[in-house]
Scaffold this motif. Structure first.
Motif, PDB file in Angstrom:
ATOM      1  N   VAL A  77       0.355  -1.411   0.391  1.00 37.60           N
ATOM      2  CA  VAL A  77      -0.013   0.104   0.079  1.00 37.60           C
ATOM      3  C   VAL A  77       1.142   1.154   0.218  1.00 37.60           C
ATOM      4  O   VAL A  77       2.164   1.128   0.424  1.00 37.60           O
ATOM      5  N   VAL A  78       0.275   2.264  -0.343  1.00 41.90           N
ATOM      6  CA  VAL A  78       0.817   3.619  -0.568  1.00 41.90           C
ATOM      7  C   VAL A  78       0.074   5.034   0.537  1.00 41.90           C
ATOM      8  O   VAL A  78       0.701   5.619   0.933  1.00 41.90           O
ATOM      9  N   THR A  79      -1.104   3.861   0.637  1.00 42.84           N
ATOM     10  CA  THR A  79      -1.405   5.420   2.048  1.00 42.84           C
ATOM     11  C   THR A  79      -1.396   5.409   3.086  1.00 42.84           C
ATOM     12  O   THR A  79      -0.985   4.283   4.132  1.00 42.84           O
ATOM     13  N   GLY A  80      -0.575   6.365   3.946  1.00 44.96           N
ATOM     14  CA  GLY A  80      -1.110   6.268   5.423  1.00 44.96           C
ATOM     15  C   GLY A  80       0.365   5.792   5.797  1.00 44.96           C
ATOM     16  O   GLY A  80       1.052   6.162   7.294  1.00 44.96           O
ATOM     17  N   VAL A  81       1.484   5.422   4.504  1.00 46.93           N
ATOM     18  CA  VAL A  81       3.105   5.520   4.874  1.00 46.93           C
ATOM     19  C   VAL A  81       3.418   6.589   3.977  1.00 46.93           C
ATOM     20  O   VAL A  81       3.307   6.841   2.733  1.00 46.93           O
ATOM     21  N   SER A  82       4.813   6.463   4.751  1.00 47.69           N
ATOM     22  CA  SER A  82       5.586   7.446   3.729  1.00 47.69           C
ATOM     23  C   SER A  82       6.577   7.261   2.498  1.00 47.69           C
ATOM     24  O   SER A  82       6.444   7.828   1.808  1.00 47.69           O
ATOM     25  N   ARG A  83       6.262   5.685   2.845  1.00 46.65           N
ATOM     26  CA  ARG A  83       6.766   4.997   1.676  1.00 46.65           C
ATOM     27  C   ARG A  83       6.232   3.487   1.065  1.00 46.65           C
ATOM     28  O   ARG A  83       5.604   3.157   2.843  1.00 46.65           O
ATOM     29  N   SER A  84       5.929   2.596   0.144  1.00 43.06           N
ATOM     30  CA  SER A  84       5.298   1.970   0.087  1.00 43.06           C
ATOM     31  C   SER A  84       5.543   0.954   1.169  1.00 43.06           C
ATOM     32  O   SER A  84       7.023   0.139   1.073  1.00 43.06           O
ATOM     33  N   THR A  85       4.728   0.213   1.776  1.00 39.15           N
ATOM     34  CA  THR A  85       4.448  -1.113   2.866  1.00 39.15           C
ATOM     35  C   THR A  85       3.461  -1.846   2.319  1.00 39.15           C
ATOM     36  O   THR A  85       2.679  -1.575   1.830  1.00 39.15           O
ATOM     37  N   GLU A  86       4.240  -3.297   2.599  1.00 42.03           N
ATOM     38  CA  GLU A  86       3.346  -4.371   3.130  1.00 42.03           C
ATOM     39  C   GLU A  86       2.537  -4.070   4.041  1.00 42.03           C
ATOM     40  O   GLU A  86       2.655  -3.476   5.235  1.00 42.03           O
ATOM     41  N   ILE A  87       1.253  -4.491   3.284  1.00 41.57           N
ATOM     42  CA  ILE A  87       0.243  -4.471   4.635  1.00 41.57           C
ATOM     43  C   ILE A  87       0.426  -4.876   6.461  1.00 41.57           C
ATOM     44  O   ILE A  87       0.269  -3.714   6.849  1.00 41.57           O
ATOM     45  N   ARG A  88       0.824  -6.259   6.525  1.00 41.58           N
ATOM     46  CA  ARG A  88       1.077  -6.882   7.406  1.00 41.58           C
ATOM     47  C   ARG A  88       2.107  -5.849   8.303  1.00 41.58           C
ATOM     48  O   ARG A  88       2.444  -5.918   9.579  1.00 41.58           O
ATOM     49  N   ARG A  89       3.103  -5.481   7.574  1.00 40.24           N
ATOM     50  CA  ARG A  89       4.401  -4.611   8.313  1.00 40.24           C
ATOM     51  C   ARG A  89       3.665  -3.348   8.421  1.00 40.24           C
ATOM     52  O   ARG A  89       5.194  -2.846   9.493  1.00 40.24           O
ATOM     53  N   SER A  90       2.818  -2.824   8.291  1.00 48.72           N
ATOM     54  CA  SER A  90       2.635  -1.666   8.837  1.00 48.72           C
ATOM     55  C   SER A  90       1.861  -1.238   9.991  1.00 48.72           C
ATOM     56  O   SER A  90       1.124  -2.361  10.656  1.00 48.72           O
ATOM     57  N   PRO A 135      -5.828   7.537  13.219  1.00 52.36           N
ATOM     58  CA  PRO A 135      -5.328   8.810  12.926  1.00 52.36           C
ATOM     59  C   PRO A 135      -4.466   8.909  11.668  1.00 52.36           C
ATOM     60  O   PRO A 135      -3.558   8.561  12.207  1.00 52.36           O
ATOM     61  N   ALA A 136      -4.314   9.457  11.117  1.00 50.17           N
ATOM     62  CA  ALA A 136      -3.471  10.091  10.040  1.00 50.17           C
ATOM     63  C   ALA A 136      -2.807  11.349   9.704  1.00 50.17           C
ATOM     64  O   ALA A 136      -2.873  11.874   8.742  1.00 50.17           O
ATOM     65  N   SER A 137      -3.472  12.251  10.845  1.00 54.72           N
ATOM     66  CA  SER A 137      -3.228  13.443  10.209  1.00 54.72           C
ATOM     67  C   SER A 137      -1.041  14.043   9.813  1.00 54.72           C
ATOM     68  O   SER A 137      -1.337  14.573  10.060  1.00 54.72           O
ATOM     69  N   LEU A 138      -0.927  12.889  10.913  1.00 53.18           N
ATOM     70  CA  LEU A 138       1.193  12.649  11.086  1.00 53.18           C
ATOM     71  C   LEU A 138       1.078  12.863   9.530  1.00 53.18           C
ATOM     72  O   LEU A 138       1.623  14.125   8.950  1.00 53.18           O
ATOM     73  N   LEU A 139       0.691  12.617   8.372  1.00 49.17           N
ATOM     74  CA  LEU A 139       0.289  12.999   6.514  1.00 49.17           C
ATOM     75  C   LEU A 139       0.069  13.912   5.947  1.00 49.17           C
ATOM     76  O   LEU A 139       0.428  14.641   5.228  1.00 49.17           O
ATOM     77  N   TYR A 140      -0.889  13.661   6.722  1.00 52.02           N
ATOM     78  CA  TYR A 140      -2.597  14.146   6.138  1.00 52.02           C
ATOM     79  C   TYR A 140      -2.665  16.147   6.277  1.00 52.02           C
ATOM     80  O   TYR A 140      -3.663  16.672   5.748  1.00 52.02           O
TER      81      TYR A 140
END
Length: 806
Positions: free
Chosen positions: A93-106, A195-200
């Motif tokens: 995924v690319v949403t809510g993370v600073s770089r593309s990340t595997e779902i289960r490692r987020s 909460p995703a305020s950190l990036l958005y």
């Protein structure tokens, strides 16, 4: 030369578990938004890729999505094997993370829904498509085409909706219109639950819904596309969509046009529900370039929707819907004429409707810069919303708002250093909202500007991955004195000057600066190859929206008079998340739990006079005032997906969600007792299970990906509701059954030529009311001859969808 400035070519082949080629499989790098399609023999080539570690995703209809990290340049031919299973935890995924990340490692709970799953359902709109596949995601609805996303009990301006990373900025404080996105063009939906305020920045305290459009994926140098047609029986929906895409030597372009129209929907209790039809047109275009110097893309979209506005008026005895003919005192609700069947079955749009237009133009880029990568976004969007609610003057809009928004974002991804991944960025927006030719003024015309800066760092310690970040936001909101008066000719309200005789100052001048700090820290730990534990603590921030601080008037489409409070403080929340995820080739499961404490939570409260009677004007429009207090929300989701190895093609997918919202307004609790214990608009507990059998493909077989699916969605009775002054009532539980089948016709060479999807939803035509369906409360009488109040949700829906790729 910096590492990211070097380019290389990735070549390979996509095979199934038996070693047979997977024709036309999709190969993509989500982080770079670059992809291609394999040929009929499963071979692919991706040129102009930056050197270094890259996550490559491989997908095909009927197969598990696979992700591999590849170190480029790669001298060998890459061979990838796809399994015919349904898996989600391994996706990137690319949403809510600073770089593309595997779902289960987020560390933050994230869910993804593929375009294939969206296509298998008959959806009313883009948000409905996501709600069906993501536990914990719900929607407040006002008919089949109007849905607002809610994540774990919070919605409106607490959930940030994105279109390919661009903030969706319309009049999202209202209930009467949906998200202005073409559902036919979605390739993927990603949902951040927390909460995703950190990036958005502000407005993401509950999470994010990112609607990602499809990118060109066909072989280079060839024009490709698809034609789509759809029909739904519950409201006679007819949908059509035509798309083209092309890519060659790094150049990319795509174009899609879609049109949908529907008449009034039906159910077993109400028959056809008057004024729930719509007519919608979407255009989406993209042109871009992907070269060794980076990537740049320009997006343009246009949305035009004429949406009827139901008001729920009926004949008191027959319960047949009635039509408003007059304005003001001439309108007698008890003597409106009954709507005839020809009008209920008509595709024409009635005089009582809203017209919503939304336009976007924005550019994104990923550019090598020094020892890292610079990602930029700059966009302008305009939302024009009109509500026509005067039957004696059908061309006179009651509400006429034009919102223009400038969005900007810059992120810099530093090159990895000793295992540390550092990302810093700044983003924000400027807004100008104006009244045009209106008679009602629910909110003041306003100006807004905000800016926020953030930093995120990620570090892996073998099996342990830790992520943390910090952000600071500033938002300035202001407006001037705003006067209204009466037009002596029409008798309607109008904007006036301060010196106009009889003018009233409806909104006093206002200026306020809101500031907030957001933070997040969490991690995931791989106990072994199959088990992952993760936890996260985050602080979110949300500045009050304009209705909450400035409203003072009627929203005609909602039939509500809103009263705001200019003294409101920003909302802040602390949310703790913990999760357990298990994944093996034939089984995957996840369990998530959360606790969310919100300071200064803002909600609507219905107003009553000293005698306990609901405050309303002479036309029955209720008065609601915004309140602010602390709140606690807690709950979680569970999901599992099983595909027995002994039964190839069989899959069983189940998910369930629970959220409880407690109102911590002590004075209210003391006055109202248990009636004030819970928060408003909290979805009922839900569970959904699906059993699907996909017929294994055989070499040379012309019908491929043939499947049969049975789904059962259960919603429990909602007894935890905001009952103060009768604002909400308990909602009975219900069980909905769906049945679907589909297949793909291929040529002898293995190319798809037609995809067919047949679906039956609410198969047994159950009469039900969803707790978050606003039409449940559209009722003018205290009692009903049939004992059923309010409007019911859609009944049985039989649908057919045909897609012709070319």
């Amino acid at each position: 030369m910096p590492l990211l400035a070097q380019t290389s070519v990735l070549r390979g082949r996509v095979l199934d578990q038996r070693g047979q080629p997977v024709p036309f499989a999709n190969v993509g790098l989500l982080a770079l938004q670059k992809g291609t399609a394999a040929d009929e023999n499963g071979r692919f080539t991706l040129p102009d890729l930056p050197a270094g570690a890259q996550q490559v995703q491989f997908s095909a209809v009927g197969y598990t999505t696979a992700t591999q990290t590849v170190m480029l340049p790669l001298a060998l031919l890459l061979t990838v094997r796809l399994h015919s299973t349904e898996s989600t935890l391994g996706e990137v995924v690319v949403t809510g993370v600073s770089r593309s990340t595997e779902i289960r490692r987020s560390p933050v709970p994230i869910a993804a829904l593929t375009g294939r799953e969206i296509r298998l359902n008959a959806n009313g709109n883009a948000i409905d498509a996501a709600v069906r596949g993501v536990p914990g995601l719900a929607a407040v609805t006002t008919g089949p085409n109007i849905s607002k996303p809610f994540i774990r009990g919070l919605g409106y301006n607490r959930v940030l909706t994105l279109f390919n990373g661009l903030r969706q900025e319309g009049q999202q404080w209202g209930d009467e219109h949906g998200i202005e996105v073409d559902g036919y063009g979605l390739d993927r939906v990603e949902v951040v639950k927390g909460p995703a305020s950190l990036l958005y920045g502000s407005d993401a305290v509950a999470g994010v819904v990112n609607l990602l459009p499809a990118l060109p994926s066909g072989p280079t140098g060839e024009l490709h596309g698809e034609a789509l047609a759809e029909y739904q029986s519950v409201n006679g929906l007819v949908g059509n969509s035509l798309a083209f895409d092309y890519q060659k030597n790094g150049f990319q372009t795509s174009l899609r046009g879609s049109h949908r129209q529907a008449r009034d929907y039906r159910n077993a209790v109400d028959g056809r529900v008057y004024n729930t039809g719509f007519r919608e047109l979407n255009l989406t275009g993209m042109v871009g370039m992907q070269k060794e110097w980076g990537a740049v893309r320009l997006w343009l979209t246009a949305y035009n929707n004429r949406q009827e506005i139901p008001d729920g008026s009926r004949d008191s005895l027959s319960r047949a819907f009635t039509r408003q003919l007059f304005d003001g005192a001439q309108d007698d609700i008890n003597n409106r004429p009954v709507v005839g069947q020809p009008e209920l079955k008509s595709y024409g749009i009635s005089n009582l409707h809203q017209h919503i237009q939304h336009y976007r133009v924005f550019a994104t880029s990923e550019l090598p810069a020094g020892p890292g990568e610079l990602r930029l976004l700059l966009g302008v969007q305009q939302n024009h919303r009109q509500e026509f609610n005067h039957p004696t003057a059908p061309r006179q809009s009651g509400l006429d708002l034009q919102l223009t928004t400038l969005n900007y974002q810059a992120r810099y991804l530093f090159q990895d250093f000793n295992g540390y991944e550092l990302t810093v960025g700044v983003n924000g927006m400027g807004q100008d909202n104006r009244h045009l030719n209106a008679t009602d003024f629910a909110i003041p015309p306003y100006r807004l500007f905000d800016v926020g800066g953030f930093g995120v760092v990620k570090k892996a310690f073998r099996a342990l991955e830790l992520t943390g970040g910090l952000r600071y936001d500033t938002r300035v909101v202001d407006w001037n004195d705003f006067y209204t008066g009466l037009d002596p000719v029409t008798g309607f309200g109008r904007q006036a000057d301060a010196g106009t005789p009889g003018a009233d100052r409806q909104f006093s001048d206002f200026r306020k600066v809101y500031r907030g700090v957001s933070a997040s820290v969490g991690g995931s730990y791989a106990v072994g190859p199959n088990l992952i534990l993760r936890a996260n603590v985050a602080r979110g921030y949300r500045a009050p929206n304009i209705p909450e601080i400035g409203s003072n008037g009627l929203d005609p489409g909602a039939h509500i008079i809103y009263l705001g409070n200019p003294d409101f403080q920003p909302e802040f929340n602390w949310q703790e998340d913990v999760g357990v995820l298990w994944k093996t080739p034939g089984f995957e499961a996840s369990a998530e739990a959360f606790y969310n404490h919100v300071e200064n939570f803002i909600y609507q409260a219905k107003q009553f006079d000293a005698n306990g009677q609901a405050l309303s004007d002479q036309f029955g429009n209720s008065t609601y005032k915004f309140e602010q207090a602390a709140a606690n929300l807690f709950g979680g989701e569970v999901a599992f997906n099983v595909q027995p190895r002994a039964l190839p093609g069989l899959s069983w997918r189940t998910g369930a969600a629970l959220v409880i919202g407690v109102n911590e307004n002590k004075p209210l609790r003391e006055r109202a007792g248990d009636d004030g214990r819970y928060l408003p608009l909290i979805p009922a507990p839900t569970a959904q299970t699906e059993l699907r059998f996909t017929l294994p493909d055989q070499p040379g077989r012309r019908l491929a990906n043939s499947y049969l699916r049975l789904s059962v969605a259960g919603t429990a009775r909602q007894n935890r509701f905001y009952a103060v002054d009768g604002a909400e009532t308990a909602t009975p539980g219900y069980l909905l059954t769906g049945l679907g089948t589909g297949t793909t016709l291929r040529t002898a060479a293995g190319r798809d030529v037609l995809q067919l999807v047949l679906q039956a939803d609410n198969l047994f035509d159950v009469a039900y009311q969803a707790h978050l369906n606003r039409l449940k409360y559209f009722e003018y009488y205290r009692a009903s001859p049939n004992g059923r109040l309010g409007i019911y949700s859609p009944g049985r829906n039989l649908s057919v969808k045909v897609v012709v790729p070319f």
